[in-house]
Structure formats: structure tokens, C-alpha cells
Design a protein around this motif. Structure first.
Motif, PDB file in Angstrom:
ATOM      1  N   ILE A 170       0.841  -1.199   0.000  1.00  0.00           N
ATOM      2  CA  ILE A 170       0.000   0.000   0.000  1.00  0.00           C
ATOM      3  C   ILE A 170       0.877   1.250   0.000  1.00  0.00           C
ATOM      4  O   ILE A 170       0.589   2.233  -0.692  1.00  0.00           O
ATOM      5  N   LEU A 174       0.693   4.201  -2.757  1.00  0.00           N
ATOM      6  CA  LEU A 174       0.233   5.532  -2.384  1.00  0.00           C
ATOM      7  C   LEU A 174       1.352   6.553  -2.263  1.00  0.00           C
ATOM      8  O   LEU A 174       1.152   7.745  -2.546  1.00  0.00           O
ATOM      9  N   GLY A 508      -9.035  -1.115  -1.264  1.00  0.00           N
ATOM     10  CA  GLY A 508      -8.242   0.090  -1.072  1.00  0.00           C
ATOM     11  C   GLY A 508      -8.174   0.923  -2.333  1.00  0.00           C
ATOM     12  O   GLY A 508      -8.261   2.162  -2.291  1.00  0.00           O
ATOM     13  N   SER A 509      -8.038   0.263  -3.485  1.00  0.00           N
ATOM     14  CA  SER A 509      -8.021   0.975  -4.757  1.00  0.00           C
ATOM     15  C   SER A 509      -9.347   1.694  -4.998  1.00  0.00           C
ATOM     16  O   SER A 509      -9.379   2.832  -5.491  1.00  0.00           O
ATOM     17  N   GLN A 512      -9.663   4.853  -3.027  1.00  0.00           N
ATOM     18  CA  GLN A 512      -8.904   5.944  -3.635  1.00  0.00           C
ATOM     19  C   GLN A 512      -9.603   6.462  -4.883  1.00  0.00           C
ATOM     20  O   GLN A 512      -9.759   7.677  -5.067  1.00  0.00           O
ATOM     21  N   ALA A 517     -11.659   7.622   0.433  1.00  0.00           N
ATOM     22  CA  ALA A 517     -10.585   7.810   1.406  1.00  0.00           C
ATOM     23  C   ALA A 517     -10.344   9.289   1.662  1.00  0.00           C
ATOM     24  O   ALA A 517     -10.139   9.716   2.812  1.00  0.00           O
ATOM     25  N   PRO A 562      -5.218   3.912   3.496  1.00  0.00           N
ATOM     26  CA  PRO A 562      -5.501   5.016   2.559  1.00  0.00           C
ATOM     27  C   PRO A 562      -6.083   6.245   3.263  1.00  0.00           C
ATOM     28  O   PRO A 562      -5.778   7.383   2.881  1.00  0.00           O
ATOM     29  N   ALA A 566      -4.417   9.932   3.273  1.00  0.00           N
ATOM     30  CA  ALA A 566      -5.215  11.053   2.781  1.00  0.00           C
ATOM     31  C   ALA A 566      -5.337  12.153   3.836  1.00  0.00           C
ATOM     32  O   ALA A 566      -5.292  13.351   3.513  1.00  0.00           O
TER      33      ALA A 566
END
Length: 638
Positions: A170, A174, A508-509, A512, A517, A562, A566
Motif C-alpha cells: 500500500i 500511495l 483500497g483501490s 482511492q 478515502a 488510505p 489522505a
């Protein structure tokens, strides 16, 4: 603050459904994760996750590394390294509880940084219970610290836990900043030292003694009202029949078992009395003129005067005796000594259901342990609750501890096939599991798998090759050298964990891509108005630790990492420290037995209550919140 997009609402809806399924366990966690993956791909117009990206987790460096590390850990385990360490503890500590506790948490903590901690804890549980019995120490005082030490040790290196590897992936996606082998080590060493110091002092005082050190199996499972002896009268319809013929393959007697089963020898079963409902009684042992027979394995016909030792409550035993013409003896005569020193092949043992067991979600009636393996379950301990009635219908869960009467030669098969993990029993059981090996020792054969693991760590640490390539190379070397068989290599992988990882990675993708997030990050960044970055780090640690204790650490790192990044970006500080505190928090989710698999493994054998984890773990969680937050901010200023 920008309004939530439709896609973000869809993703949050999927998250809510997944969290509900994780908590209720209506579906196994890995199947829930795969369901999330499928939903994200099907709803691509809203989630922004195309089908090819949804399954990209199968080629994720983190997932590939985790699979390889499971196999490398199995090679080291099979070489006898963990057994040898455990054996050394027994010699060096001399039965002193304080020294034994220090040796257990120290050895486990360091080992868990480099070897998968599940087999480490699995090997140490029977060792700890055996030493506890030998030296008169309650196993409850040692098993919870054992699990916590394994979790603490997982923070030492990149390969310490699956969540560390996932967090590295991750971080690469990111922040373009993956972890190296020892990125976590400066803080991990501090976390381990502080955690071990706590377990040896404050934690030692808080861990309850749930199982009395002097208790035998029958006392430990409170079986005094659930074991009895019955004498076969001359007029009993059981005379002249084996237990198997008379009671339908050894199961409890029912009208169906007599009326619905074709007789095996003419009219042999037709004159047995019929009962309308099942009688919840198991015959364990038959005694005749000083000789004992294992009930499920013997083909000896019953004779007048035979004494049957049975499991069942008072009402069931009375009904059984009246139905089959049996006279009841005093219940006080049934002890562990009577069953354990009988001379027949059946012995008493304790085994735990791991979170990878083939028994998960199934009932004893479905599995047929008694009819297939001659193994009788006498009681089930689920935390501090002991189930002694209606056992056939109990749906088994991870962490359940089974009190068994088992043939010596069957227990090894049950362990090898992934049914259960033996935690306590007579020495001959462990001799069978370890192929009658001599006491654990290290020889030249153990050097090769250890050397392979060291080489993998070194290559990754020096950045000579990526960790996943080094680990796969280690797997090939281990199998090619004969240190590990190919079939054993595949069996060593916890595929449910792998599918859990693969299924949740695209979540998680989606967080985003849809702005979900960033939206949550905006909400949390509002706290920056009144909280400095250090306090905000602590807030993320506590939030992540609590969530990971309720759902899986894997799901928590996918959701929280995430958001943490963020939030950091929104307030204009570095995101890496925020991602790190989430990583440390999910690796040390101490508050519940369901937060981490080793917590579940010791839940039953320690006889713990659900609240014991919060009692011991909450102060440690708060302590590590302060320690981890400060340490991370010193090494990586936000």
C-alpha cells in the motif's frame, strides 16, 4: 469539503456489508473478501475497479511473499528448530514460573520476527501446558502472554506479519515508498522490549488463573456430573452384542438407529428396545474382570457384570440405564485416572480448533469423529463456557477446545489432515505426532533450512533482489534440497489468509478511485484544528487497533491505511508516519480473542473469558499507543 460521489457511496455500502459479515461470521472471512472482489468488479462503473485490476492481488508482491514465507516457515519448523527451542526452555528455566514466562515471551517474540508466528504458537501451546502440569503452574498465566509476545515480535521485520507486507504494498502504491526488510525494526525493537517488560510485570499480575494447575481433565472440564458407570444386568438386551452392533456404530441409541438400520446378523437388533428421541450418551470404556476395553474399537460381546463407563448428564444416563437394563454405580468412581490408566489404546487429550481447521463451521455429527476415527468428544470449552450436552449439534468455531478420548494411533492423522491441533495429552500422543523422535535436538540437517531463511532475509535486506523473488528462490531451494516435500509446501500455506488478502486488496483501490478515502480524510483532518500531528497519530493508532480487534487486521489495514495517508496529505504533513502507526496498530490488536489468530489459538486451552483480553490487553494497547506514536515521530517526523 466535496460531497460524496455515487461511487464512494457504493464502496461505503460494500464496506458496511463486509464489516457486518466479518463480525457475524455468516460467511467465512475469506469468502466475504472474495465476495467484495466480485462486487467491486461487477460494479466497475461506480467503483472504478475493472475486472483485471480486481484480480491483480493474485500477482501482488505482498501475496506472493506471504505464500513463500508460509512455506519457508514450514521448512524451518520441520527441521525441528522450534521444537528444539521449546525443549531448551524446559531445561533452562527449571520450573520457575518467572523464568519460564520470561523465556517464553522472549523466545517467541524474537522468533516471530522471522518465522510465521502461527506454527510457533502451535508448537509452544503443548509445551507450555506440559510444563505447567509438571511444575504446578496454571497454563492460563502463560498462554496469553505467549500469544501477545508472538504479536509483538511480528513488528520486528517486514516478514513478521502478513499485514506488514500488505502495508508495504500500500505504501508503494500511495507514496512510492515500500518498506525494506528492516524499515520497521527501529520502532519494532522498542515495541517488543516495552511489551515484554509489561508482560513480565503488570501483565503478569493481570493475567487471570482460569485453570487450576492441579486440575486433571475431568476436573478442568467439570465432568463430575457427566461421567458415570453402569453395570450390565443378566436381563439386559445388550448381552451378547458388541457396542457397535447394539448402538449403531457406537453412536447414541435412537429409535432410528435400531429400527431404520438393516440388521447385520439376521434378527440380532430387532429385540432391542426402541426410544423415541436420541439419548445423549456415549460409551467410552468396558471393564470386565479387571481388564479394560476401548468401547468404539472392541468387537468383544457384552456380558453380564460388564461395567460401562459413559458420558452423559444424570437424566440421560438414568434413561439409558432404564432402557437397556443397566444398574448405575456411584458417579464419584469415574476419574481421569480410571480412563487414562486403563491399559486399552484410548487416551484422554485436549485439542484446539485452529482458524484453518477442516472442522470449522461443521458439527460433530457432520464430521463423524466417533464413527470414522473412534474419537469421542467428551466436552467443548469455548472461552470460559464448557459445553457438555448436545455435543453432536454444536457448530465448531476457531478457538474451541475439545476434550477427547482418542486412540493413540489416530491423533497424528487428525493433526496431519488439518482437523485439530493437539495441546495436551500423554507423552505417547506427541511421540506419534513426531514419529517417535528422540527429544528435540538440532543436527546438520537443520542448518540448511535455517541457512536458506537467513539468505532470503539477507538478500532482501541488501536489496540484491526483491523480497518476493528472494522468498520464491528460497522455496525452490528448500524443496530441491529435500528439506521440504512439494506436497508439504502446498499444505503449509494458509490459503484462507491468501484469499482474504487477495479479496480485500482492490477495496483500497476503490476507496482511492472514488474519493472515499479523501472524504474520510477530510473529516478526520478537522481534528487537526485542535490536535497537533503527534496526537493525530495517536488517534489513528487507537482507531486502527480497536477496529482490528473487531474485524480482521487485514481488512483494517486495507481500510485505514488510505484514509491515514489522505488525512496526512490534507493537513500538509508526511503520510509515511501515519501509514506506519496504522501498520503497528493492526499488528498488535490485543483487545479481543478474535483480533488475531494466535489469540484464538490460546483462548480455549487457557480457559479465558472474552473480557480477559481487554483486561490484560487494554493497558498494553494504551502503553504502546504512546510508545509507538513517539517512536515513529522520532524516526520519521510527520
Amino acid at each position: 469539503m466535496a460531497p460524496l460521489s455515487t461511487g464512494a457511496l457504493v464502496v461505503f455500502g460494500l464496506v458496511a456489508v463486509a464489516l457486518a459479515l466479518f463480525v457475524t461470521e455468516w460467511l467465512p472471512p475469506d469468502m466475504t473478501a472474495i465476495g467484495v472482489l466480485v462486487s467491486l468488479a461487477v460494479l466497475e462503473p461506480y467503483t472504478g475497479v475493472p475486472a483485471r485490476e480486481a484480480i491483480a492481488g493474485f500477482a501482488s508482491p505482498a501475496v506472493v511473499t506471504i505464500v513463500a514465507m508460509y512455506i519457508l516457515s514450514a521448512g524451518v519448523e520441520d527441521a525441528g528448530v522450534v521444537d528444539w527451542l521449546g525443549g531448551r526452555l524446559a531445561t533452562l528455566t527449571g520450573g520457575d514460573e518467572g523464568r519460564l514466562l520470561a523465556a517464553i515471551v522472549g523466545t517467541t517474540g524474537i522468533s516471530a520476527g522471522f518465522v510465521n508466528n502461527t506454527p510457533v504458537v502451535a508448537v509452544f501451546i503443548p509445551l507450555v501446558t506440559g510444563l505447567s502440569e509438571r511444575y504446578g503452574i496454571s497454563p492460563s498465566t502463560l498462554l496469553l502472554p505467549l500469544s501477545y509476545a508472538a504479536m509483538l515480535g511480528g513488528t520486528l521485520t517486514l516478514i513478521g506479519t502478513a499485514t506488514n507486507l500488505l502495508a508495504s504494498d500500500i505504501s508503494r502504491a500511495l507514496l512510492n515508498e515500500p518498506f525494506s526488510m528492516f524499515t520497521l525494526t527501529p520502532v519494532g525493537v522498542v515495541v517488543l522490549l516495552v511489551g515484554v517488560a509489561y508482560l513480565l510485570t503488570v501483565g503478569r499480575a493481570l493475567v487471570p488463573e482460569r485453570i487450576h494447575p492441579a486440575a486433571d481433565f475431568t476436573e478442568e472440564f467439570d465432568m463430575d456430573r457427566h461421567l458415570a458407570q453402569l453395570v450390565v444386568r443378566e436381563s439386559s438386551p445388550l448381552v451378547g452384542r458388541t457396542v457397535t452392533d447394539a448402538l449403531d456404530d457406537g453412536d447414541t441409541a435412537t429409535a432410528d438407529s435400531v429400527e431404520g438400520t438393516p440388521p447385520t446378523d439376521g434378527d440380532a437388533l430387532l429385540d432391542l428396545p426402541l426410544v423415541e428421541e436420541p439419548i445423549d450418551v456415549d460409551i467410552l470404556q468396558i471393564d470386565h474382570n479387571g481388564e479394560s476395553f476401548f468401547a468404539t474399537a472392541t468387537d468383544r460381546p457384552l456380558e453380564p457384570g460388564d461395567v460401562l463407563t459413559v458420558r452423559g448428564n444424570t437424566q440421560a444416563v438414568n434413561q439409558f440405564g432404564e432402557t437397556y437394563g443397566l444398574r448405575q454405580l456411584s458417579r464419584e468412581s469415574v476419574t481421569e485416572e480410571l480412563l487414562a490408566e486403563s491399559g486399552h489404546p484410548g487416551v484422554l487429550a485436549e485439542a484446539v480448533i485452529s482458524n484453518e481447521s477442516r472442522l470449522l463451521g461443521r458439527t460433530l455429527a457432520d464430521v463423524g469423529l466417533r464413527s470414522r476415527f473412534d474419537v469421542t468428544v467428551l466436552a467443548i470449552r469455548r472461552g470460559d463456557t464448557i459445553i457438555r450436552e448436545g455435543l453432536a449439534a454444536v457448530e465448531l468455531s476457531a478457538g474451541d477446545t475439545l476434550f477427547l478420548q482418542t486412540p493413540v494411533d489416530e491423533i497424528g492423522h487428525l493433526e496431519e489432515e488439518g482437523y485439530l491441533v493437539l495441546t495436551e495429552g500423554p507423552p505417547e500422543l506427541f511421540d506419534v505426532i513426531h514419529d517417535d523422535e528422540a527429544p528435540p535436538s538440532l543436527d546438520a540437517r537443520a542448518l540448511l533450512p535455517i541457512g536458506i531463511l537467513v539468505a532470503v532475509v539477507a538478500l532482501a535486506a541488501l536489496d540484491a533482489v526483491p523480497i518476493y523473488i528472494a522468498a520464491l528462490g528460497g522455496v525452490v531451494t528448500m524443496v530441491a534440497s529435500g528439506s521440504l516435500g512439494a506436497s508439504r509446501a502446498y499444505d503449509a500455506v494458509s490459503w484462507n489468509v491468501v484469499f482474504l488478502l487477495v479479496g480485500l486488496l482492490p477495496l483500497g483501490s476503490a476507496m482511492q478511485a472514488t474519493g472515499g478515502a479523501a472524504f474520510v480524510g477530510d473529516l478526520l483532518s478537522g481534528a487537526a484544528v485542535v490536535l497537533p500531528p503527534l496526537a493525530l497519530l495517536a488517534l489513528f493508532y487507537l482507531l486502527s487497533a480497536v477496529v482490528a480487534s473487531i474485524i480482521t487486521p487485514v481488512a483494517t489495514i486495507v481500510l485505514m491505511a488510505p484514509i491515514a495517508v489522505a488525512t496526512a496529505q490534507d493537513i500538509g504533513v508526511a503520510g509515511f508516519p501515519f501509514l506506519l502507526v496504522v501498520t503497528f496498530a493492526v499488528a498488535t490488536a490485543f483487545l479481543t480473542p478474535i483480533g488475531y489468530q494466535t489469540n484464538l489459538m490460546v483462548y480455549g486451552p487457557g480457559g479465558y473469558r472474552f473480557t480477559d483480553y481487554a483486561r490484560v490487553g487494554a493497558p498494553l494497547q494504551l502503553l504502546l499507543c504512546a510508545v509507538t506514536t513517539v517512536a515513529v515521530s522520532v524516526v520519521w517526523p510527520p
